[in-house]
Write a protein that holds these residues in place. Sequence first.
Motif, mmCIF file in Angstrom:
data_model
loop_
_atom_site.group_PDB
_atom_site.id
_atom_site.type_symbol
_atom_site.label_atom_id
_atom_site.label_comp_id
_atom_site.label_asym_id
_atom_site.label_seq_id
_atom_site.Cartn_x
_atom_site.Cartn_y
_atom_site.Cartn_z
ATOM 1 N N ILE A 1 0.863 -1.183 0.000
ATOM 2 C CA ILE A 1 0.000 0.000 0.000
ATOM 3 C C ILE A 1 0.900 1.233 0.000
ATOM 4 N N ILE A 2 0.761 2.046 -1.043
ATOM 5 C CA ILE A 2 1.570 3.257 -1.154
ATOM 6 C C ILE A 2 0.626 4.443 -1.039
ATOM 7 N N GLU A 3 0.640 5.066 0.136
ATOM 8 C CA GLU A 3 -0.326 6.119 0.503
ATOM 9 C C GLU A 3 0.365 7.067 1.474
ATOM 10 N N ASP A 4 0.300 8.371 1.182
ATOM 11 C CA ASP A 4 1.054 9.318 2.007
ATOM 12 C C ASP A 4 0.307 9.827 3.241
ATOM 13 N N GLU A 5 -0.987 9.552 3.356
ATOM 14 C CA GLU A 5 -1.736 9.957 4.546
ATOM 15 C C GLU A 5 -1.652 8.848 5.601
ATOM 16 N N PRO A 6 -0.985 9.090 6.735
ATOM 17 C CA PRO A 6 -0.753 8.025 7.717
ATOM 18 C C PRO A 6 -2.023 7.327 8.193
ATOM 19 N N ALA A 7 -3.079 8.091 8.497
ATOM 20 C CA ALA A 7 -4.301 7.477 9.026
ATOM 21 C C ALA A 7 -4.957 6.570 7.985
ATOM 22 N N ILE A 8 -5.004 7.040 6.738
ATOM 23 C CA ILE A 8 -5.594 6.228 5.664
ATOM 24 C C ILE A 8 -4.745 4.989 5.421
ATOM 25 N N ARG A 9 -3.427 5.174 5.398
ATOM 26 C CA ARG A 9 -2.504 4.055 5.172
ATOM 27 C C ARG A 9 -2.693 2.981 6.231
ATOM 28 N N ALA B 1 3.391 -1.170 3.996
ATOM 29 C CA ALA B 1 2.852 0.141 3.655
ATOM 30 C C ALA B 1 3.990 1.158 3.546
ATOM 31 N N TYR B 2 3.874 2.055 2.559
ATOM 32 C CA TYR B 2 4.919 3.038 2.284
ATOM 33 C C TYR B 2 4.281 4.406 2.064
ATOM 34 N N ALA B 3 5.013 5.444 2.480
ATOM 35 C CA ALA B 3 4.477 6.800 2.389
ATOM 36 C C ALA B 3 4.819 7.479 1.075
ATOM 37 N N ILE C 1 -2.223 8.392 -6.271
ATOM 38 C CA ILE C 1 -1.551 9.181 -7.307
ATOM 39 C C ILE C 1 -0.632 10.218 -6.680
ATOM 40 N N SER C 2 -1.168 11.036 -5.776
ATOM 41 C CA SER C 2 -0.369 12.080 -5.129
ATOM 42 C C SER C 2 0.378 11.480 -3.943
ATOM 43 N N LEU C 3 1.699 11.577 -3.966
ATOM 44 C CA LEU C 3 2.526 11.004 -2.910
ATOM 45 C C LEU C 3 3.476 12.069 -2.370
ATOM 46 N N GLU C 4 3.163 12.568 -1.178
ATOM 47 C CA GLU C 4 3.970 13.594 -0.514
ATOM 48 C C GLU C 4 4.262 14.758 -1.466
ATOM 49 N N ASP C 5 5.524 15.003 -1.815
ATOM 50 C CA ASP C 5 5.841 16.174 -2.637
ATOM 51 C C ASP C 5 5.779 15.872 -4.135
#
Length: 229
Positions: free
Chosen positions: A7-15, A31-33, A54-58
């Motif tokens: 799971i590649i998701e930058d929102e910690p709670a959702i991840r 899981a990765y941010a 799609i959107s990952l951190e910066d």
Amino acid sequence: MKRLVAIIEDEPAIRENYASAFTREGYAVRAYANRTQAMAAFAARLPDLAIIDISLEDEPEGGFELCRQLRALSAELPIIFLTARDSEIDAVSGLRLGADDFLTKDLSLAHLIARVNALFRRVDALRKPASAEEILHRGALTLDAERMQAQWDGRVVLLSLTEFWMVHALARHPGHVRSRQQLMDAANVVLDDNTITSHVKRIRRKFQSIDPKFDAVQTVYGMGYRWVE
């Protein structure tokens, strides 16, 4: 051995929410941010399925780039985009990059898990040992379900799972028109008409990269598509 879902998701709670849900379902989860973390892990071991935002951190479109990188490593790895971005342009872009599904975050966890389970069932079906009858030959085309491999004139065509199953549905009965609904049924996915069209265009481009004269997938306007020899 448990199947590994990345799971590649930058929102910690959702991840963490997604990770917990898949863990309860019996999957191994990593899981990765961001894209950098994910690719560092994938260099050591590819997951059995990747769920990517799609959107990952910066990186506003880091998920798209990650999908490109994963497809370069494996043509068969199941990839799902799961994002808050619900525009048709994003969906078409993701599928053109080789994703097997494009989902939005407003769907329930139960629905998400059901889609992942269905995708794994397709993987299992395609990996069943192939008998002589299950290896399909149509002119220059060979489809081998055991290896999930398509060849055109002896050269490998790198198809995603969805693309492979669509080609199989068309080539199994040359000349017969297959509607968009029939192609969705064959691939065990639910897609809109524009997404089916994008998959077909991508299939054509992949074959044409090997044979510029390839024209075996014919559009029957208002009805669907057929394979011609």
